[in-house]
Design an enzyme around this catalytic site. Structure first.
Site, PDB file in Angstrom:
ATOM      1  N   SER A  73       0.830  -1.202   0.000  1.00 53.64           N
ATOM      2  CA  SER A  73       0.000   0.000   0.000  1.00 53.64           C
ATOM      3  C   SER A  73       0.865   1.253   0.000  1.00 53.64           C
ATOM      4  CB  SER A  73      -0.888   0.007   1.259  1.00 53.64           C
ATOM      5  OG  SER A  73      -1.491   1.273   1.450  1.00 53.64           O
TER       6      SER A  73
ATOM      7  N   LYS B 102       2.348  -3.741   6.560  1.00 52.22           N
ATOM      8  CA  LYS B 102       2.721  -3.794   5.133  1.00 52.22           C
ATOM      9  C   LYS B 102       4.227  -3.563   4.982  1.00 52.22           C
ATOM     10  CE  LYS B 102      -1.348  -4.519   3.302  1.00 52.22           C
ATOM     11  NZ  LYS B 102      -1.648  -5.823   2.684  1.00 52.22           N
TER      12      LYS B 102
ATOM     13  N   TYR C  72      -1.491  -0.696  10.752  1.00 56.53           N
ATOM     14  CA  TYR C  72      -1.828  -1.357   9.478  1.00 56.53           C
ATOM     15  C   TYR C  72      -0.699  -1.128   8.476  1.00 56.53           C
ATOM     16  CZ  TYR C  72      -3.357  -1.552   4.703  1.00 56.53           C
ATOM     17  OH  TYR C  72      -3.399  -1.786   3.353  1.00 56.53           O
TER      18      TYR C  72
HETATM   19  C1  WQD Z   1      -9.401   9.803   1.281  1.00 57.27           C
HETATM   20  C2  WQD Z   1      -9.616  11.292   1.519  1.00 57.27           C
HETATM   21  C3  WQD Z   1      -9.834  11.898   3.820  1.00 57.27           C
HETATM   22  C4  WQD Z   1     -13.649   9.769   4.448  1.00 57.27           C
HETATM   23  C5  WQD Z   1      -6.823   4.733   3.248  1.00 57.27           C
HETATM   24  C6  WQD Z   1      -5.772   3.926   3.928  1.00 57.27           C
HETATM   25  C7  WQD Z   1      -4.834   3.340   2.906  1.00 57.27           C
HETATM   26  C8  WQD Z   1      -5.610   2.578   1.850  1.00 57.27           C
HETATM   27  C9  WQD Z   1      -6.677   3.450   1.235  1.00 57.27           C
HETATM   28  C10 WQD Z   1      -5.540   0.238   2.359  1.00 57.27           C
HETATM   29  C11 WQD Z   1      -8.812  11.837   2.685  1.00 57.27           C
HETATM   30  C12 WQD Z   1     -11.137  12.179   3.072  1.00 57.27           C
HETATM   31  C13 WQD Z   1     -12.481  10.276   3.886  1.00 57.27           C
HETATM   32  C14 WQD Z   1     -14.679  10.664   4.868  1.00 57.27           C
HETATM   33  C15 WQD Z   1     -13.345  12.526   4.113  1.00 57.27           C
HETATM   34  N1  WQD Z   1      -6.182   1.403   2.403  1.00 57.27           N
HETATM   35  N2  WQD Z   1     -12.338  11.621   3.723  1.00 57.27           N
HETATM   36  N3  WQD Z   1     -14.480  11.998   4.680  1.00 57.27           N
HETATM   37  O1  WQD Z   1      -7.008   7.715   4.062  1.00 57.27           O
HETATM   38  O2  WQD Z   1      -6.183   8.133   1.669  1.00 57.27           O
HETATM   39  O3  WQD Z   1      -6.226   5.807   2.581  1.00 57.27           O
HETATM   40  O4  WQD Z   1      -7.508   3.933   2.306  1.00 57.27           O
HETATM   41  O5  WQD Z   1      -4.473  -0.019   1.868  1.00 57.27           O
HETATM   42  O6  WQD Z   1      -3.971   2.451   3.590  1.00 57.27           O
HETATM   43  O7  WQD Z   1      -5.009   4.798   4.752  1.00 57.27           O
HETATM   44  O8  WQD Z   1      -8.373   6.963   2.055  1.00 57.27           O
HETATM   45  O9  WQD Z   1     -10.745   7.111   1.490  1.00 57.27           O
HETATM   46  O10 WQD Z   1     -10.079   7.104   3.951  1.00 57.27           O
HETATM   47  O11 WQD Z   1      -9.617   9.133   2.530  1.00 57.27           O
HETATM   48  O12 WQD Z   1     -13.197  13.733   3.959  1.00 57.27           O
HETATM   49  O13 WQD Z   1     -15.765  10.256   5.388  1.00 57.27           O
HETATM   50  O14 WQD Z   1     -10.996  11.510   1.835  1.00 57.27           O
HETATM   51  O15 WQD Z   1      -9.543  12.945   4.733  1.00 57.27           O
HETATM   52  O16 WQD Z   1      -8.386  13.151   2.348  1.00 57.27           O
HETATM   53  P1  WQD Z   1      -6.911   7.268   2.646  1.00 57.27           P
HETATM   54  P2  WQD Z   1      -9.780   7.530   2.547  1.00 57.27           P
END
Ligand code: WQD
Length: 333
Positions: A125, A153, A149
């Protein structure tokens, strides 16, 4: 015809990769314990491709069960998806994450060695980059993790590198995913997290479907194009095709240890994703700006040139496709 063992093959990325492998002429064997998936995915992989395959409902921490899979089948390579993947849950319960994700990988590697199967694609990841040293991120950028997590990885990547150093008969491809979203065009497989989703796209989909009243946007005061977080969203079909290309390379090369960023190279903000989703699906997404989510980074997107050059792979599907396919899946299910 080569046979590929897919751990976690009933999961979101695993099931889409299973479809692409079958459609590319590989045979597959799938194992899953349904911790984060269900049997419907297995049936739908068969429905989409019209092909059959052996499925094992097992916990891959259990070496005896793994040995049975390798005894029953001539396996040429493994794609290892199985593992817990919720960042927040890993912070609350690190021991469960270290035990499950690392133990299961060690069991798998020991059984692969026992059966002289030394070709592995590992599901890593972009989270191993932590706070990006620079953008776009290439595979040589600094590695640092900010949650258990991500650390599982990173530690598994280290185990694989040490294994290759000890015995370079291994062919190992480490794939670092950016933000996978979307669903298969059929609408039969896709991302369906139980309960309240952690990730942005499944949350948006539930708001559009009126299962949740509104979206909370975690901060609009980042130093990004519009103040909201920027990520490299990649269609899960493009990601699945990247796995097929990395396997093809493992069978072309005698042995190797590769690391590839699988991203589009484009960064989109939360607001860009929300507005694109509204436009292509003609829905409403009520939202409010709230505090930043602890641990979030401002911006993250890939330099995908290594995969383009050495896997002859690049993402083809657009943000509009991702939004359309994610919505089609939820409407169909
Ligand atoms: C994306 C953006 C949030 C939810 C995570 C894991 C990573 C991978 C992918 C496994 C950010 C914003 C989110 C919400 C929001 N998983 N957001 N409101 O954090 O980039 O990555 O998922 O491998 O390991 O860390 O993805 O989709 O959670 O967030 O504003 O209800 O959306 O702040 O900017 P992230 P995400």
């Amino acid at each position: 015809m080569k046979t590929i063992f897919i751990t976690g093959g009933a999961g979101y990325i695993g099931s889409h990769t299973a479809v692409e492998l079958l459609e590319s002429g590989y045979k597959i064997i799938v194992a899953d314990n349904f911790y984060n998936s269900n049997i419907n995915s297995i049936e739908n992989i068969k429905k989409i491709t019209g092909k059959d395959f052996n499925f094992y409902e097992i916990d891959i921490c259990n070496k005896a069960e793994l040995q049975k899979v390798f005894k029953d089948n001539e396996i040429d390579a493994v794609i290892h998806f199985a593992g817990y993947k919720a960042v927040g849950e890993s912070v609350a319960n690190p021991l469960m994450y270290y035990r499950n994700n690392i133990d299961s990988t060690l069991s798998l590697l020991e059984v692969m060695q026992e059966f002289d199967c030394k070709k592995l694609v590992f599901s890593s990841s972009a989270t191993v980059y932590g706070e990006p040293e620079k953008l776009p991120l290439d595979e040589n950028c600094r590695l640092m993790t900010t949650n258990p997590y991500g650390s599982t990885k990173l530690y598994i990547e280290g185990i694989l590198k040490d294994l290759y150093t000890s015995n370079n008969e291994w062919g190992i491809s480490i794939l670092r995913y950016f933000n996978p979203v979307g669903a298969h065009k059929s609408g039969l497989i896709g991302e369906s997290p139980n309960g309240i989703p952690n990730n942005l796209m499944p949350y948006i989909v539930k708001v559009a479907n009126k299962e949740i009243s509104h979206l909370n946007i975690f901060g609009n005061d980042y130093s990004t194009k519009d103040g909201t977080g920027v990520r490299d969203y990649i269609h899960v079909i493009d990601l699945a095709k990247g796995h097929v290309k990395s396997l093809d390379k493992l069978f072309r090369d005698e042995s190797c240890l590769d690391v590839f960023n699988l991203g589009t190279g484009n960064g989109y903000s939360v607001l860009e994703l929300v507005n694109t989703f509204i436009k292509v699906n003609n829905v409403e997404i009520p939202y409010q700006i709230v505090e930043r989510r602890p641990g979030d980074i401002a911006e993250c997107y890939a330099d995908p040139s290594n995969a383009k050059e050495n896997l002859k792979w690049k993402a083809e599907l657009s943000l509009e496709d991702m939004c359309k396919d994610a919505w089609h899946y939820i409407k169909k299910n």
